[in-house]
Design an enzyme around this catalytic site. Structure first.
Site, PDB file in Angstrom:
ATOM      1  N   HIS A  95      -1.513   4.946  -8.730  1.00 18.14           N
ATOM      2  CA  HIS A  95      -1.893   6.313  -8.364  1.00 18.14           C
ATOM      3  C   HIS A  95      -0.819   7.268  -8.887  1.00 18.14           C
ATOM      4  O   HIS A  95       0.365   6.919  -8.912  1.00 18.14           O
ATOM      5  CB  HIS A  95      -2.035   6.436  -6.846  1.00 18.14           C
ATOM      6  CG  HIS A  95      -2.594   7.756  -6.424  1.00 18.14           C
ATOM      7  ND1 HIS A  95      -1.815   8.884  -6.330  1.00 18.14           N
ATOM      8  CD2 HIS A  95      -3.854   8.139  -6.116  1.00 18.14           C
ATOM      9  CE1 HIS A  95      -2.583   9.905  -5.969  1.00 18.14           C
ATOM     10  NE2 HIS A  95      -3.827   9.482  -5.830  1.00 18.14           N
ATOM     11  N   GLU A 126      -7.973  10.047 -13.040  1.00 21.15           N
ATOM     12  CA  GLU A 126      -7.547  11.119 -12.153  1.00 21.15           C
ATOM     13  C   GLU A 126      -6.589  12.046 -12.890  1.00 21.15           C
ATOM     14  O   GLU A 126      -5.385  11.775 -12.955  1.00 21.15           O
ATOM     15  CB  GLU A 126      -6.837  10.548 -10.930  1.00 21.15           C
ATOM     16  CG  GLU A 126      -7.708   9.637 -10.092  1.00 21.15           C
ATOM     17  CD  GLU A 126      -7.256   9.640  -8.646  1.00 21.15           C
ATOM     18  OE1 GLU A 126      -8.057  10.009  -7.790  1.00 21.15           O
ATOM     19  OE2 GLU A 126      -6.092   9.312  -8.391  1.00 21.15           O
ATOM     20  N   GLY A 159      -9.514  12.089  -2.233  1.00 24.56           N
ATOM     21  CA  GLY A 159      -8.335  12.265  -1.396  1.00 24.56           C
ATOM     22  C   GLY A 159      -8.623  13.188  -0.224  1.00 24.56           C
ATOM     23  O   GLY A 159      -9.123  12.779   0.817  1.00 24.56           O
TER      24      GLY A 159
HETATM   25  P1  PGA Z   1      -7.887  14.838  -4.033  1.00 21.92           P
HETATM   26  O1  PGA Z   1      -6.991  13.507  -4.226  1.00 21.92           O
HETATM   27  O2  PGA Z   1      -9.310  14.395  -3.880  1.00 21.92           O
HETATM   28  O3  PGA Z   1      -7.327  15.455  -2.782  1.00 21.92           O
HETATM   29  O4  PGA Z   1      -7.659  15.682  -5.244  1.00 21.92           O
HETATM   30  C1  PGA Z   1      -7.386  12.509  -5.108  1.00 21.92           C
HETATM   31  C2  PGA Z   1      -6.398  11.388  -5.048  1.00 21.92           C
HETATM   32  O5  PGA Z   1      -5.302  11.543  -4.472  1.00 21.92           O
HETATM   33  O6  PGA Z   1      -6.684  10.307  -5.570  1.00 21.92           O
END
Ligand code: PGA
Length: 239
Positions: A84, A156, A222
């Protein structure tokens, strides 16, 4: 690093009530380590899977503060996140560190969810594909392509995580197609079956359009996974 026992219990009760085994999407949650046993007791036998947010690359030993893949399996986990962006940027995990964690997850019998993505600076310098390719190569060069028959990839873009900025469906689709093409060059069947999730400010209002893209197979969520109502709005957007 969100939540409490009360929050996790309320969230999981809501998800169990608001989703079903015959839904169109597979559902998994990744609570912080202290709440895995609560997830195990509440979700065992249900249609919702669970996983850890990271693991140590070693199988066991003197590594105070760390958690092994075997421990996650013991807690009933099916999945574990590896690489991540916060693990990479805040805790200094290199591409090679991430690859070792990916392998350790497989060795323990877990399905790793390999997170890849570029920073804003890298995107502005037109480095998105170079960065994502390098992050994928660290795993495929070391362990081959076959390992991806038991793994998931999450694209991501770092600039979209927790910022409220979402990649447009086309921006996301372009990178997902790049990832699938790159994996196809190594094994077409594995690439076709590979689940490539998009993460970065996914919410109920943008999920349907993202999921409609041909190479976006789901989401890694997230902020909008912290309440059942918000998370179920995304689950409900799966066509
Ligand atoms: P978010 O986080 O949906 O708050 O942008 C995604 C993640 O941390 O994988």
């Amino acid at each position: 690093m969100h939540g409490s026992k009360a929050m996790v219990r309320t969230l999981l009760e809501g998800l169990l009530a608001g989703s079903s085994a015959d839904g169109k999407a597979d559902l998994a949650v990744f609570p912080s380590f202290p709440y895995l046993s609560l997830a195990q007791s509440m979700l065992s036998g249900s249609h919702i899977a669970w996983g850890g947010q990271t693991l140590n690359p070693n199988a066991q030993g003197a590594h105070t503060g760390e958690t092994s893949g075997g421990m996650l399996v013991d807690m009933g986990c099916r999945y574990v996140l590896v690489g991540h962006s916060e693990r990479r940027s805040i805790y200094g995990e290199s591409d090679e560190d991430v690859a070792l964690r990916f392998k350790a997850a497989l060795d323990a019998g877990l399905e790793p969810v390999l997170c890849v993505g570029e920073t804003l600076e890298e995107r502005e310098q037109d480095q998105t594909e170079t960065v994502v390719a390098r992050q994928l190569d660290a795993v495929t060069n070391a362990y081959g392509i076959d390992v991806f028959s038991r793994a998931v990839i999450a694209y991501e873009p770092v600039w979209a995580i927790g910022t409220g900025l979402t990649a447009t469906p086309q921006q996301a689709q372009d990178v997902h197609a790049f990832i699938r093409d790159k994996m196809s060059a190594l094994n077409v069947i594995i690439a076709d079956q590979l689940r490539i999730l998009y993460g970065g400010s996914v919410k109920g209002s943008n999920a349907a359009e993202l999921f409609a893209q041909s190479d976006i197979d789901g989401g890694l969520v997230g902020g909008a996974s912290l309440t059942a109502e918000d998370f179920l709005a995304i689950y409900g957007a799966v066509a």
